[in-house]
Design a protein around this motif. Sequence first.
Motif, PDB file in Angstrom:
ATOM      1  N   LYS A  33       2.303   5.161   0.280  1.00 30.94           N
ATOM      2  CA  LYS A  33       2.239   6.138   1.363  1.00 30.94           C
ATOM      3  C   LYS A  33       1.065   7.097   1.157  1.00 30.94           C
ATOM      4  O   LYS A  33       0.419   7.508   2.121  1.00 30.94           O
TER       5      LYS A  33
ATOM      6  N   THR B 131       0.854  -1.182   0.000  1.00 26.62           N
ATOM      7  CA  THR B 131       0.000   0.000   0.000  1.00 26.62           C
ATOM      8  C   THR B 131       0.895   1.238   0.000  1.00 26.62           C
ATOM      9  O   THR B 131       1.796   1.366   0.834  1.00 26.62           O
TER      10      THR B 131
ATOM     11  N   ALA C 182      -8.696  11.054   6.541  1.00 25.01           N
ATOM     12  CA  ALA C 182     -10.152  11.120   6.549  1.00 25.01           C
ATOM     13  C   ALA C 182     -10.710  11.095   7.963  1.00 25.01           C
ATOM     14  O   ALA C 182     -11.807  11.588   8.212  1.00 25.01           O
ATOM     15  N   ASN C 183      -9.940  10.556   8.920  1.00 24.68           N
ATOM     16  CA  ASN C 183     -10.395  10.470  10.306  1.00 24.68           C
ATOM     17  C   ASN C 183      -9.769  11.537  11.204  1.00 24.68           C
ATOM     18  O   ASN C 183      -9.965  11.516  12.405  1.00 24.68           O
TER      19      ASN C 183
ATOM     20  N   SER D  57      -3.993   9.244   2.921  1.00 24.42           N
ATOM     21  CA  SER D  57      -5.337   9.753   2.634  1.00 24.42           C
ATOM     22  C   SER D  57      -6.387   9.010   3.447  1.00 24.42           C
ATOM     23  O   SER D  57      -7.384   9.608   3.856  1.00 24.42           O
ATOM     24  N   ARG D  58      -6.156   7.749   3.722  1.00 25.79           N
ATOM     25  CA  ARG D  58      -7.095   6.992   4.548  1.00 25.79           C
ATOM     26  C   ARG D  58      -7.054   7.472   5.992  1.00 25.79           C
ATOM     27  O   ARG D  58      -8.087   7.628   6.645  1.00 25.79           O
ATOM     28  N   LYS D  59      -5.851   7.754   6.498  1.00 25.76           N
ATOM     29  CA  LYS D  59      -5.719   8.244   7.868  1.00 25.76           C
ATOM     30  C   LYS D  59      -6.228   9.672   7.996  1.00 25.76           C
ATOM     31  O   LYS D  59      -6.783  10.054   9.023  1.00 25.76           O
TER      32      LYS D  59
ATOM     33  N   LYS E  74      -1.800   6.490  -0.372  1.00 25.58           N
ATOM     34  CA  LYS E  74      -3.051   5.783  -0.086  1.00 25.58           C
ATOM     35  C   LYS E  74      -3.255   5.670   1.429  1.00 25.58           C
ATOM     36  O   LYS E  74      -4.354   5.890   1.942  1.00 25.58           O
ATOM     37  N   THR E  75      -2.198   5.328   2.159  1.00 22.77           N
ATOM     38  CA  THR E  75      -2.282   5.211   3.618  1.00 22.77           C
ATOM     39  C   THR E  75      -2.561   6.565   4.252  1.00 22.77           C
ATOM     40  O   THR E  75      -3.403   6.679   5.148  1.00 22.77           O
TER      41      THR E  75
END
Length: 60
Positions: A10, A8, A19-20, A15-17, A12-13
């Motif tokens: 960096k 995965t 979001a929170n 942007s996922r983190k 992608k990781t």
Amino acid sequence: MAVPKRKTSKAKTASRKAANMKMGAPGLSTCPQCHEPKLPHRVCPTCGFYDGKDVVNNAE
């Protein structure tokens, strides 16, 4: 057992983190002396009172 086919990235990781990690507006209260908004449990920046006492302009 399922195994990821690719690493995965960096981006992608991150942007996922991200979001929170939303910031919320600070909770404001009103000063009982001057009725201006201020942060709770802090000296009022307008009049200098905290807990009914003048703590900033108490130079005398």
